[in-house]
Each structure stands twice: as structure tokens, then as C-alpha cells.
Scaffold this motif. Structure first.
Motif, short mmCIF file in Angstrom:
data_model
loop_
_atom_site.label_atom_id
_atom_site.label_comp_id
_atom_site.label_asym_id
_atom_site.label_seq_id
_atom_site.Cartn_x
_atom_site.Cartn_y
_atom_site.Cartn_z
N SER A 1 124.75 -20.65 14.96
CA SER A 1 124.64 -20.19 16.35
C SER A 1 124.91 -21.33 17.33
O SER A 1 125.57 -21.14 18.36
CB SER A 1 123.25 -19.60 16.60
OG SER A 1 123.06 -18.44 15.81
N ALA A 2 124.41 -22.53 17.01
CA ALA A 2 124.70 -23.70 17.86
C ALA A 2 126.19 -24.01 17.85
O ALA A 2 126.76 -24.40 18.87
CB ALA A 2 123.89 -24.90 17.39
N LEU A 3 126.84 -23.81 16.70
CA LEU A 3 128.30 -23.98 16.65
C LEU A 3 128.99 -22.98 17.57
O LEU A 3 129.98 -23.31 18.22
CB LEU A 3 128.80 -23.81 15.21
CG LEU A 3 128.52 -24.97 14.28
CD1 LEU A 3 128.76 -24.55 12.83
CD2 LEU A 3 129.38 -26.17 14.63
N GLY A 4 128.48 -21.76 17.61
CA GLY A 4 129.04 -20.75 18.52
C GLY A 4 128.97 -21.20 19.97
O GLY A 4 129.92 -21.00 20.74
N LEU A 5 127.87 -21.83 20.34
CA LEU A 5 127.74 -22.37 21.70
C LEU A 5 128.78 -23.47 21.94
O LEU A 5 129.43 -23.51 22.98
CB LEU A 5 126.33 -22.91 21.91
CG LEU A 5 126.02 -23.49 23.28
CD1 LEU A 5 126.15 -22.43 24.36
CD2 LEU A 5 124.63 -24.09 23.28
N ALA A 6 128.96 -24.34 20.95
CA ALA A 6 129.95 -25.41 21.09
C ALA A 6 131.36 -24.83 21.19
O ALA A 6 132.17 -25.31 21.99
CB ALA A 6 129.85 -26.38 19.90
N ILE A 7 131.64 -23.80 20.41
CA ILE A 7 132.96 -23.16 20.47
C ILE A 7 133.24 -22.63 21.86
O ILE A 7 134.38 -22.69 22.35
CB ILE A 7 133.08 -22.05 19.41
CG1 ILE A 7 133.17 -22.66 18.01
CG2 ILE A 7 134.29 -21.15 19.67
CD1 ILE A 7 133.02 -21.66 16.87
N ALA A 8 132.21 -22.13 22.53
CA ALA A 8 132.38 -21.60 23.88
C ALA A 8 132.74 -22.70 24.88
O ALA A 8 133.26 -22.40 25.96
CB ALA A 8 131.10 -20.89 24.33
N GLU A 9 132.52 -23.96 24.51
CA GLU A 9 132.74 -25.08 25.42
C GLU A 9 134.00 -25.90 25.11
O GLU A 9 134.39 -26.73 25.92
CB GLU A 9 131.52 -26.00 25.43
CG GLU A 9 130.25 -25.35 25.95
CD GLU A 9 130.33 -24.97 27.43
OE1 GLU A 9 131.13 -25.56 28.18
OE2 GLU A 9 129.60 -24.05 27.82
N VAL A 10 134.56 -25.73 23.94
CA VAL A 10 135.75 -26.51 23.57
C VAL A 10 136.91 -25.58 23.28
O VAL A 10 136.73 -24.39 23.05
CB VAL A 10 135.49 -27.44 22.36
CG1 VAL A 10 134.39 -28.43 22.65
CG2 VAL A 10 135.20 -26.65 21.11
N ASP A 11 138.11 -26.14 23.27
CA ASP A 11 139.28 -25.33 22.93
C ASP A 11 140.24 -26.17 22.11
O ASP A 11 139.90 -27.26 21.67
CB ASP A 11 139.94 -24.75 24.18
CG ASP A 11 140.27 -25.82 25.23
OD1 ASP A 11 140.27 -27.01 24.89
OD2 ASP A 11 140.51 -25.45 26.38
N GLY A 12 141.43 -25.68 21.92
CA GLY A 12 142.44 -26.42 21.19
C GLY A 12 142.07 -26.65 19.74
O GLY A 12 141.44 -25.80 19.10
N GLU A 13 142.47 -27.82 19.22
CA GLU A 13 142.22 -28.15 17.81
C GLU A 13 140.72 -28.17 17.49
O GLU A 13 140.31 -27.74 16.42
CB GLU A 13 142.83 -29.50 17.47
CG GLU A 13 144.33 -29.50 17.35
CD GLU A 13 144.86 -30.87 16.98
OE1 GLU A 13 144.23 -31.57 16.16
OE2 GLU A 13 145.91 -31.24 17.53
N ALA A 14 139.92 -28.68 18.41
CA ALA A 14 138.48 -28.74 18.17
C ALA A 14 137.90 -27.33 18.03
O ALA A 14 137.11 -27.07 17.12
CB ALA A 14 137.77 -29.49 19.31
N GLY A 15 138.31 -26.42 18.89
CA GLY A 15 137.84 -25.05 18.80
C GLY A 15 138.27 -24.37 17.51
O GLY A 15 137.49 -23.65 16.87
#
Length: 185
Positions: free
Chosen positions: A43-57
Motif C-alpha cells: 500500500s505504501a508503494l501505491g502511494l509512492a506510485i501516485a507521486e512518481v512517473d516514468g521509469e521509476a513508476g
């Protein structure tokens, strides 16, 4: 394949939860703690995904799917034919991604604070949550045999998230460095 027609089953009302092999364990067991912490980390990863894009996402999206694989691994005690397990190539891929991100970063000269942009803070929160999942998985491994790749995956994932946070911070204004004793009189 998973098919859920009903969300509540009432089978856990007495404090037990079912595992993949059909056995039942206490919801307070080390196994259920480890599974729950992996779920929280996801779930914390889901929050991070909402904040990053591109290769990191994209990398976090792959990792999030693998966290479900990890949960299934932990929910399958012992040896079971066809069990979904974390495998060495998944750990190796994390290592390769860490190395690729780290190669673009300056060496650390100080500890860094889990702060900066929302994306960096979310990645550090995910990292800390993965570390807790790792601790509970270690506790489970002290009680019962585990797939060694499961523990290695969690260990590498927290490193991956640390380096990704540094990588994102470098692209968005820099890291917040720890200043030892900065507020002492």
C-alpha cells in the motif's frame, strides 16, 4: 486465478486465517504479521506510485505486483507443488536496477533525512515499511522454514527504494542532509 464473489466469509471471526494449503493459523502469528506487513508495504508503494512517473513508476508497478507474489509465497507454508514463490531472478533484477540508479548518483557524504518532495517522502515511507515487513519475515523464518529468496527480496527492495528516493531527490532539488547536533545549544 482468483475469483471472489463475496468479500466477507465470516471464517476469520474467531481470530484465525486460512493459508494457501488450507491450514488455518492465528491472525496474531508471525506468519500473519509478515503477510500483513507485506500488504502494508504494498500500500505504501501505491502511494509512492501516485507521486512518481516514468521509469521509476514502471519499476514500482512491477515491484507492487511482485509484492503480491511475495504475499502468496509467505501464505504457502512448507513445500507445495506449484506454489508461487519469489525466485532469484527477481532479486537479481532489483540489484541491477539499484546499480543502474546508483551509478548516476554522487557518493553519500552524510546520512539523508526522509524528506524533500512528496515523491521522495513517499519512497522513504515505503522503504521504512518494507524494513518492518523484513523484520517480521525474519521472525517468521526463526520459527519455520522460508523461501530464502523471499527474505533476500525484501532486503534488496528496501535498498532499491532508498536508492530510488536518492535518484528522485537528485532530479528534484537534492537531498535533505542530516546535520548532527544542529539544534543543540
Amino acid at each position: 486465478m482468483v475469483k471472489l464473489n463475496r468479500i466477507y466469509t465470516r471464517t476469520g471471526d474467531q481470530g484465525q486465517s486460512g493459508l494457501v494449503d488450507g491450514s488455518r493459523v492465528s491472525k496474531a502469528s508471525a506468519r500473519m504479521h509478515a503477510i500483513g506487513e507485506v500488504d502494508e508495504a504494498n500500500s505504501a508503494l501505491g502511494l509512492a506510485i501516485a507521486e512518481v512517473d516514468g521509469e521509476a513508476g514502471a519499476a514500482l508497478g512491477r515491484i507492487q505486483n511482485e509484492m503480491f507474489d511475495l504475499g502468496a509465497d509467505l501464505a504457502t507454508p512448507g513445500e507445495m507443488e506449484g506454489a508461487l514463490r519469489i525466485v532469484a531472478p527477481q532479486v537479481k533484477r532489483l540489484e541491477a536496477e539499484i546499480d543502474a540508479m546508483n551509478a548516476k548518483l554522487a557518493p553519500l557524504t552524510s546520512f539523508i533525512l526522509p524528506a524533500g518532495s512528496r515523491a521522495v517522502a513517499a519512497l522513504h515511507l515505503a522503504r521504512a515499511t518494507v524494513r518492518r515487513a523484513e523484520r517480521w519475515t525474519v521472525a517468521l523464518g526463526e520459527e519455520e522454514p522460508l523461501n530464502p529468496h523471499a527474505l533476500a527480496y525484501l532486503n534488496r527492495l528496501s535498498d532499491h527504494l532508498f536508492v530510488m528516493a536518492r535518484h528522485v531527490a537528485a532530479a528534484s532539488g537534492g537531498e535533505v542532509l542530516w546535520k548532527p547536533g544542529a539544534t543543540r545549544a
